[in-house]
Design an enzyme around this catalytic site. Structure first.
Site, short mmCIF file in Angstrom:
data_model
loop_
_atom_site.label_atom_id
_atom_site.label_comp_id
_atom_site.label_asym_id
_atom_site.label_seq_id
_atom_site.Cartn_x
_atom_site.Cartn_y
_atom_site.Cartn_z
N HIS A 26 -2.55 0.24 -1.50
CA HIS A 26 -2.40 -0.44 -2.76
C HIS A 26 -1.12 -1.47 -3.15
CE1 HIS A 26 -0.72 3.23 -4.06
NE2 HIS A 26 0.32 2.43 -5.07
N ASP A 44 -5.39 4.43 2.34
CA ASP A 44 -4.65 4.29 0.92
C ASP A 44 -3.64 3.61 2.18
OD1 ASP A 44 -3.21 3.06 -0.89
OD2 ASP A 44 -2.63 4.59 -2.03
N SER A 49 5.56 4.64 -4.66
CA SER A 49 4.12 4.13 -3.56
C SER A 49 4.77 3.94 -1.85
CB SER A 49 3.46 3.78 -4.14
OG SER A 49 2.52 4.56 -5.27
#
Length: 361
Positions: free
Chosen positions: A95, A125, A202
């Protein structure tokens, strides 16, 4: 730095000794007068010595050079983190780099370079980028060989809110978590942590006290709750993305419902175990082999499934929970495998044979 002389080596050489005086400063700690704060330089008002570090400092110094900040243009655009996996390949989240036109990479010593997306896997992901240049001090971070244990100390390294080379400390507060993937399927075997995780973290590593990557940070779920994709899943996905550019995931073609005490009672099950098949996707691998829920009853204001197959084992491996089922399918099977599935149907245990398909895009 040139000739491979890294920040890590500099920090090791300096240890906790006195740092060089600030430019233009003529007075050190030993020369401080009664009019000056002890331990501060006259010119800058800064400590003339570094404070003693901790074991966290040691792990940070060992690992942070391998962590990078990503500035992404195009796609979702924004910032994220990554870490060196193998050579010029860095691991991050799908993402973070999905649809990226341009990626700028900043290493710990403020060295900048460009990168391109090699491949990503939306189902877990995870993503891999390849950098144009990698400084010698940015070495590979190893994936943890052992599963983490609850209560184990860990550190989240990355760039929360754009603040580069940051660290937050916590413990593994849970494991065997199941996360929602961008595709609507689930990510199994995730790690839960109390280490603070914010936007920008992230794709960064969650490391143990030996600087091994326990998980790839994926999301924050609230105060003191963060999640990461486990080293086990990363070890399977990332090399496949590098070598093949894609990952084939097992597809059964069912929706499931957890079996708890109330579901077991409503379906006359002797034990609270297994995973109920709530729906079978038409035309999928399970169509004609597994049976979905026949009806739903409302009991105590809750809808309870009645009559679906309850999966309890695959090829003899007991699968007491939905998490166990998703983890087994992810790590132990592949599209095209033919297996024997043990189910509870109409009050009896029986075995059916099925061949897995490949998960659709």
């Amino acid at each position: 730095m040139s000739d491979g002389y890294s920040r890590r080596q500099v920090l090791t050489t300096l240890g906790t000794g006195t740092l060089a005086a600030v430019a233009g400063c003529s007075q050190t700690f030993e020369e401080a007068s009664d009019d000056e704060p002890v331990g501060l330089t006259r010119a800058a008002g800064l400590p003339s010595q570094e404070a003693q570090g901790t074991e966290y400092t040691e792990v940070y110094q060992e690992a942070i050079d391998s962590v990078a900040l990503l500035q992404v243009y195009g796609g979702q655009a924004g910032q994220g983190s990554a870490f060196v996996f193998d050579g010029d390949y860095l691991v991050t989240n799908h993402h973070v780099v999905e649809g990226a036109d341009t990626i700028d990479v900043q290493y710990a010593d403020n060295d900048w370079t460009g990168a391109e997306v090699v491949a990503t896997d939306a189902h877990t992901d995870l993503g891999v980028i390849e950098v144009d240049e990698r400084p010698a001090y940015a070495t590979e971070l190893p994936l943890a060989e052992e599963r983490p244990v609850v209560g184990q100390e860990v550190m989240a390294l990355g760039n929360p809110l754009g603040f580069d080379s940051s660290i937050s400390v916590g413990i593994v507060s849970g494991r065997n978590r199941t996360l929602s993937a961008p595709t609507g399927f689930s990510i199994p075997n995730a790690v839960q942590t109390t280490a603070s995780v914010n936007p920008g973290n992230s794709g960064g590593p969650l490391v143990d006290m030996d600087a091994n990557v326990v998980a790839v940070i994926n999301s924050g779920g609230g105060d003191n709750v963060g999640f990461g994709i486990s080293a086990a899943v990363t070890r399977w996905i990332v090399p496949t993305l590098i070598e093949e550019g894609d990952v084939a995931h097992t597809y059964v073609g069912i929706r499931t419902y957890p079996v708890d005490r109330r579901v077991a009672e409503a379906n006359d099950l002797d034990e609270v175990r297994g995973v109920m098949v709530s729906e079978v996707v038409g035309g999928g691998p399970a169509d004609g082999t597994l049976q979905g829920v026949e009806e739903w009853e409302t009991r105590n204001a809750r809808r309870i499934p009645i009559g679906g197959d309850v999966i309890v084992a695959i090829d003899g491996t007991r699968l007491p929970t939905r998490h166990d089922l998703s983890t087994y399918l992810a790590l132990e099977t592949a599209p095209g495998d033919t297996v024997e599935i043990t189910v509870l149907r109409d009050g009896e245990e029986r075995t059916v044979e099925m061949t897995f398909g490949q998960r659709p895009e």
